[in-house]
Design a protein around this motif. Structure first.
Motif, PDB file in Angstrom:
ATOM      1  N   THR A  26       0.835  -1.204   0.000  1.00 52.77           N
ATOM      2  CA  THR A  26       0.000   0.000   0.000  1.00 52.77           C
ATOM      3  C   THR A  26       0.869   1.253   0.000  1.00 52.77           C
ATOM      4  O   THR A  26       2.077   1.193   0.264  1.00 52.77           O
ATOM      5  N   GLY A  27       0.242   2.390  -0.297  1.00 52.59           N
ATOM      6  CA  GLY A  27       0.951   3.666  -0.246  1.00 52.59           C
ATOM      7  C   GLY A  27       0.608   4.603  -1.390  1.00 52.59           C
ATOM      8  O   GLY A  27       0.786   5.814  -1.259  1.00 52.59           O
ATOM      9  N   HIS A  28       0.110   4.061  -2.506  1.00 49.52           N
ATOM     10  CA  HIS A  28      -0.261   4.924  -3.627  1.00 49.52           C
ATOM     11  C   HIS A  28      -1.610   5.588  -3.358  1.00 49.52           C
ATOM     12  O   HIS A  28      -2.466   5.031  -2.656  1.00 49.52           O
ATOM     13  N   LEU A  29      -1.804   6.756  -3.954  1.00 48.62           N
ATOM     14  CA  LEU A  29      -3.044   7.511  -3.774  1.00 48.62           C
ATOM     15  C   LEU A  29      -4.011   7.330  -4.938  1.00 48.62           C
ATOM     16  O   LEU A  29      -5.143   7.814  -4.873  1.00 48.62           O
ATOM     17  N   SER A  30      -3.569   6.675  -6.005  1.00 47.57           N
ATOM     18  CA  SER A  30      -4.400   6.416  -7.180  1.00 47.57           C
ATOM     19  C   SER A  30      -4.120   4.989  -7.650  1.00 47.57           C
ATOM     20  O   SER A  30      -3.178   4.351  -7.167  1.00 47.57           O
ATOM     21  N   PRO A  31      -4.918   4.489  -8.589  1.00 44.56           N
ATOM     22  CA  PRO A  31      -4.732   3.105  -9.042  1.00 44.56           C
ATOM     23  C   PRO A  31      -3.314   2.833  -9.551  1.00 44.56           C
ATOM     24  O   PRO A  31      -2.708   3.652 -10.236  1.00 44.56           O
ATOM     25  N   VAL A  32      -2.811   1.652  -9.204  1.00 43.70           N
ATOM     26  CA  VAL A  32      -1.505   1.188  -9.685  1.00 43.70           C
ATOM     27  C   VAL A  32      -1.714   0.620 -11.081  1.00 43.70           C
ATOM     28  O   VAL A  32      -2.473  -0.322 -11.282  1.00 43.70           O
ATOM     29  N   MET A  33      -1.039   1.207 -12.066  1.00 45.21           N
ATOM     30  CA  MET A  33      -1.250   0.840 -13.463  1.00 45.21           C
ATOM     31  C   MET A  33      -0.249  -0.192 -13.973  1.00 45.21           C
ATOM     32  O   MET A  33      -0.547  -0.947 -14.897  1.00 45.21           O
ATOM     33  N   GLY A  75       0.746  -9.506   5.671  1.00 41.76           N
ATOM     34  CA  GLY A  75       0.089  -8.282   6.111  1.00 41.76           C
ATOM     35  C   GLY A  75       0.365  -7.099   5.199  1.00 41.76           C
ATOM     36  O   GLY A  75       0.761  -7.245   4.044  1.00 41.76           O
ATOM     37  N   ILE A  76       0.161  -5.916   5.756  1.00 43.28           N
ATOM     38  CA  ILE A  76       0.335  -4.676   5.005  1.00 43.28           C
ATOM     39  C   ILE A  76       1.820  -4.310   4.945  1.00 43.28           C
ATOM     40  O   ILE A  76       2.493  -4.254   5.976  1.00 43.28           O
ATOM     41  N   ILE A  77       2.310  -4.052   3.730  1.00 40.38           N
ATOM     42  CA  ILE A  77       3.708  -3.700   3.537  1.00 40.38           C
ATOM     43  C   ILE A  77       3.774  -2.291   2.946  1.00 40.38           C
ATOM     44  O   ILE A  77       3.123  -2.004   1.930  1.00 40.38           O
ATOM     45  N   SER A  78       4.550  -1.426   3.576  1.00 42.89           N
ATOM     46  CA  SER A  78       4.690  -0.037   3.129  1.00 42.89           C
ATOM     47  C   SER A  78       5.909   0.096   2.228  1.00 42.89           C
ATOM     48  O   SER A  78       6.848  -0.706   2.309  1.00 42.89           O
ATOM     49  N   PRO A  79       5.930   1.130   1.385  1.00 46.50           N
ATOM     50  CA  PRO A  79       7.077   1.299   0.476  1.00 46.50           C
ATOM     51  C   PRO A  79       8.343   1.669   1.230  1.00 46.50           C
ATOM     52  O   PRO A  79       8.298   2.379   2.241  1.00 46.50           O
ATOM     53  N   LEU A 116      12.196  -7.157  -5.044  1.00 41.68           N
ATOM     54  CA  LEU A 116      12.120  -5.705  -5.199  1.00 41.68           C
ATOM     55  C   LEU A 116      10.968  -5.418  -6.151  1.00 41.68           C
ATOM     56  O   LEU A 116      11.071  -5.646  -7.361  1.00 41.68           O
ATOM     57  N   VAL A 117       9.870  -4.925  -5.615  1.00 43.27           N
ATOM     58  CA  VAL A 117       8.667  -4.663  -6.402  1.00 43.27           C
ATOM     59  C   VAL A 117       8.603  -3.163  -6.694  1.00 43.27           C
ATOM     60  O   VAL A 117       8.569  -2.339  -5.770  1.00 43.27           O
ATOM     61  N   ILE A 118       8.608  -2.825  -7.992  1.00 45.80           N
ATOM     62  CA  ILE A 118       8.540  -1.420  -8.420  1.00 45.80           C
ATOM     63  C   ILE A 118       7.151  -1.193  -9.003  1.00 45.80           C
ATOM     64  O   ILE A 118       6.712  -1.933  -9.896  1.00 45.80           O
ATOM     65  N   THR A 119       6.457  -0.186  -8.504  1.00 43.24           N
ATOM     66  CA  THR A 119       5.076   0.079  -8.919  1.00 43.24           C
ATOM     67  C   THR A 119       4.953   1.488  -9.482  1.00 43.24           C
ATOM     68  O   THR A 119       5.572   2.433  -8.981  1.00 43.24           O
ATOM     69  N   GLY A 120       4.140   1.619 -10.531  1.00 47.05           N
ATOM     70  CA  GLY A 120       3.846   2.931 -11.119  1.00 47.05           C
ATOM     71  C   GLY A 120       2.354   3.188 -11.078  1.00 47.05           C
ATOM     72  O   GLY A 120       1.553   2.301 -11.375  1.00 47.05           O
ATOM     73  N   SER A 121       1.978   4.407 -10.726  1.00 43.39           N
ATOM     74  CA  SER A 121       0.570   4.706 -10.466  1.00 43.39           C
ATOM     75  C   SER A 121       0.088   5.924 -11.248  1.00 43.39           C
ATOM     76  O   SER A 121       0.880   6.707 -11.784  1.00 43.39           O
ATOM     77  N   LYS A 122      -1.221   6.071 -11.266  1.00 38.43           N
ATOM     78  CA  LYS A 122      -1.832   7.269 -11.846  1.00 38.43           C
ATOM     79  C   LYS A 122      -1.548   8.517 -11.025  1.00 38.43           C
ATOM     80  O   LYS A 122      -1.801   9.627 -11.485  1.00 38.43           O
ATOM     81  N   ASP A 123      -1.033   8.331  -9.789  1.00 38.29           N
ATOM     82  CA  ASP A 123      -0.706   9.494  -8.958  1.00 38.29           C
ATOM     83  C   ASP A 123       0.640  10.116  -9.345  1.00 38.29           C
ATOM     84  O   ASP A 123       1.150  10.987  -8.627  1.00 38.29           O
ATOM     85  N   HIS A 124       1.231   9.648 -10.477  1.00 45.76           N
ATOM     86  CA  HIS A 124       2.474  10.166 -11.073  1.00 45.76           C
ATOM     87  C   HIS A 124       3.730   9.614 -10.412  1.00 45.76           C
ATOM     88  O   HIS A 124       4.841   9.892 -10.877  1.00 45.76           O
ATOM     89  N   TYR A 125       3.579   8.838  -9.314  1.00 44.33           N
ATOM     90  CA  TYR A 125       4.737   8.401  -8.546  1.00 44.33           C
ATOM     91  C   TYR A 125       5.105   6.945  -8.818  1.00 44.33           C
ATOM     92  O   TYR A 125       4.265   6.122  -9.178  1.00 44.33           O
ATOM     93  N   ILE A 126       6.400   6.652  -8.594  1.00 48.98           N
ATOM     94  CA  ILE A 126       6.940   5.294  -8.644  1.00 48.98           C
ATOM     95  C   ILE A 126       7.435   4.962  -7.245  1.00 48.98           C
ATOM     96  O   ILE A 126       8.163   5.759  -6.627  1.00 48.98           O
ATOM     97  N   LYS A 127       7.037   3.796  -6.750  1.00 50.25           N
ATOM     98  CA  LYS A 127       7.426   3.381  -5.394  1.00 50.25           C
ATOM     99  C   LYS A 127       8.154   2.045  -5.440  1.00 50.25           C
ATOM    100  O   LYS A 127       7.938   1.233  -6.348  1.00 50.25           O
ATOM    101  N   LEU A 128       9.005   1.823  -4.446  1.00 52.02           N
ATOM    102  CA  LEU A 128       9.775   0.586  -4.326  1.00 52.02           C
ATOM    103  C   LEU A 128       9.386  -0.120  -3.027  1.00 52.02           C
ATOM    104  O   LEU A 128       9.325   0.512  -1.963  1.00 52.02           O
ATOM    105  N   PHE A 129       9.130  -1.425  -3.138  1.00 52.28           N
ATOM    106  CA  PHE A 129       8.778  -2.233  -1.971  1.00 52.28           C
ATOM    107  C   PHE A 129       9.788  -3.380  -1.844  1.00 52.28           C
ATOM    108  O   PHE A 129      10.067  -4.082  -2.831  1.00 52.28           O
ATOM    109  N   ASP A 130      10.333  -3.581  -0.637  1.00 48.21           N
ATOM    110  CA  ASP A 130      11.183  -4.743  -0.339  1.00 48.21           C
ATOM    111  C   ASP A 130      10.301  -5.792   0.329  1.00 48.21           C
ATOM    112  O   ASP A 130       9.822  -5.586   1.446  1.00 48.21           O
ATOM    113  N   VAL A 131      10.107  -6.910  -0.346  1.00 49.74           N
ATOM    114  CA  VAL A 131       9.225  -7.953   0.174  1.00 49.74           C
ATOM    115  C   VAL A 131      10.069  -9.186   0.489  1.00 49.74           C
ATOM    116  O   VAL A 131      10.606  -9.839  -0.417  1.00 49.74           O
TER     117      VAL A 131
END
Length: 494
Positions: A310-317, A351-355, A330-345
């Motif tokens: 979790t952490g994006h403010l708009s849909p993850v595209m 449970g809930i994992i933050s970027p 290493l999960v890299i996500t891009g969203s409609k909120d213009h941001y790219i986030k990195l998650f270490d899983v």
């Protein structure tokens, strides 16, 4: 003079005699009341149309006759009508050409128009016709085939050459995945086709999806296809059988729960979200599904949902997964909120994992595509730009603000070359040097938007709205182009 007076009283004046005579005649005819004075009759529409015809019906009305229906009373209904003659309806029946000549004008003068179909009925009629046309196209293309593309002098010298075209889908191809031997394509025709790259034939078609197939991934005999809020898991060793259906909310269903509904379903069930893209980790044991503003994590060994990113403010595209040195995803996500986030899983995390990182500066619009190459990754956006990022330092290395004239919808790494391939909504393909981000060439890959790019060890695959998947090979000409760019970079640095 009494007799004279009495005889005068008994004698009737001429006017009185006329009145008595009129009353006697009325009694003989069965009428008890004097008739109203007739008014001037207006010309009827039939008389205007058939002014010279002797067969025009008498349009007078007898007020003492039984009341006529509105359809039978002409405009000038103030005078007598001979009921013994043919009625207006009889006349219409006797004159077959009358109704066709009159169009929407009726005998009674009341306009009767054929009601036009409502927008909904027009839409239904159009949908039926479209469905019939689509079925005809599907019948016409019984099985998909990968056809070779004859080379020309210009294509042989080009840096990127189209060598084959896969044709068989009846609607736009939205996603693509591949190995060295197999090709997987998902389409708006609600199917996912599996192709043999060795024989050039379609092997099977995976159907029963509720709507468009927007994402497809393959790993060790399992094919994962996405449609609306569902992920269908297919075992292609067992005659293309759907063994599980996963939902965006984390539910697992045995078998295929979508196959019962044969019509296209646009609505998303309550509590579910549209799944935009899926990605597998490098060992194929974990599936990540971008649904809504989060990414759901699936353990494929047990087919259970273990958590959410979790952490994006708009849909993850879009999203992509790499493996770190300490066996973390290493999960890299891009969203409609213009941001790219990195998650270490980490393995086994629930449970809930933050970027762990938010890449800055963001794009100016939503992120459409991501691709990783070693320690760097590239992002394509609706702002028409491409950015190059460092995964270790987690910062921006380079950017091409106006890489295309339209959304950068797909990215891919050219096999055996340090080159990046980008595709846009305008159908244009461009090559970029991965080190300098200098342009290496461009061509019109498709006449329609390019929706996805995939690569194996030797070829690139581009999926488009034109219902085809084109197969590309980087030619020897790319070597000299890359050398020229490298020399230019050295001169610039000196």
């Amino acid at each position: 003079n009494g007799d004279d007076s009495s005889s005068d009283e008994s004698a009737q004046s001429p006017s009185a005699e006329g009145t008595t005579l009129a009353s006697d005649l009325m009694k003989l005819c069965g009428e008890t009341k004097a008739r109203s004075k007739a008014r001037r009759r207006t010309t009827t529409q039939m008389e205007l149309l058939y002014a010279s015809s002797d067969s025009a019906p008498d349009a007078t009305t007898d007020f003492s006759s039984p009341m006529l229906s509105l359809a039978e009373i002409p405009d000038g209904g103030g005078v007598d009508m001979d009921l013994s003659g043919p009625s207006v309806r009889d006349y219409t029946a006797l004159s077959p050409g009358f109704s066709s000549k009159m169009g929407s004008i009726t005998v009674s003068g009341v306009e009767k128009r054929t009601p036009e179909p409502s927008p909904l009925s027009r839409r239904k009629t159009y949908d039926k016709a479209q469905a019939a046309a689509d079925r005809a196209k599907v019948k016409e293309i019984k099985q998909g085939v990968i056809n070779p593309v004859p080379s020309t002098k210009s294509s042989r010298s080009a840096t990127l050459q189209c060598v084959h075209v896969a044709e068989g889908h009846s609607k736009a191809v939205l996603c693509v995945d591949c190995t060295d031997d197999l090709l997987f394509t998902g389409s708006k025709d609600r199917t996912c086709k599996v192709w043999n790259l060795v024989t050039g034939q379609e092997i099977m078609s995976l159907g029963g999806h509720p709507n468009n197939v927007v994402s497809v991934r393959y790993s060790s005999s399992l094919v994962f296809t996405v449609s609306t809020s569902y992920i269908k898991v297919w075992d292609i060793r067992d005659s293309a059988k759907c063994i599980r259906t996963l939902t965006s909310s984390g539910q697992v269903n045995l078998g295929d729960i979508c196959a019962s509904n044969t019509s296209r379903t646009v609505t998303i069930p309550s509590g579910e979200n549209q799944i935009n893209q899926i990605a597998l980790n490098p060992n194929g044991m974990v599936l990540y599904a971008a649904a809504g503003n989060s990414v759901r994590v699936w353990d494929l060994r047990r087919f259970t949902s273990t958590g959410k990113l979790t952490g994006h403010l708009s849909p993850v595209m879009c999203l992509t997964v790499d493996r770190s040195g300490n066996n973390q995803d290493l999960v890299i996500t891009g969203s409609k909120d213009h941001y790219i986030k990195l998650f270490d899983v980490s393995e086994g995390s629930v449970g809930i994992i933050s970027p762990t990182h938010n890449f800055e500066p963001p794009h100016y619009d939503g992120i459409e595509s991501l691709v990783v190459q070693g320690d760097i990754f590239f992002s394509g956006s609706r702002d028409n730009g491409i950015k190059k990022w460092d995964l270790d330092r987690k910062d921006l290395l380079q950017q091409v603000p106006n890489a295309h004239r339209d959304w950068v919808c797909a990215l891919g790494i050219v096999p055996s070359f340090p080159a990046l391939l980008s595709g846009c909504r305008g159908g244009v393909l461009k090559l970029w040097h991965t080190d300098s981000m200098g342009p290496l060439g461009e061509l019109k890959g498709h006449e329609s938007p390019i929706n996805g790019i995939a690569a194996n060890s030797s070829h690139l695959f581009t999926a488009s709205d034109d219902r085809t998947v084109k197969i590309w090979r980087a030619r020897g000409g790319l070597d000299s182009t890359l050398e020229g760019v490298d020399n230019a970079d050295e001169v610039a640095s000196n």
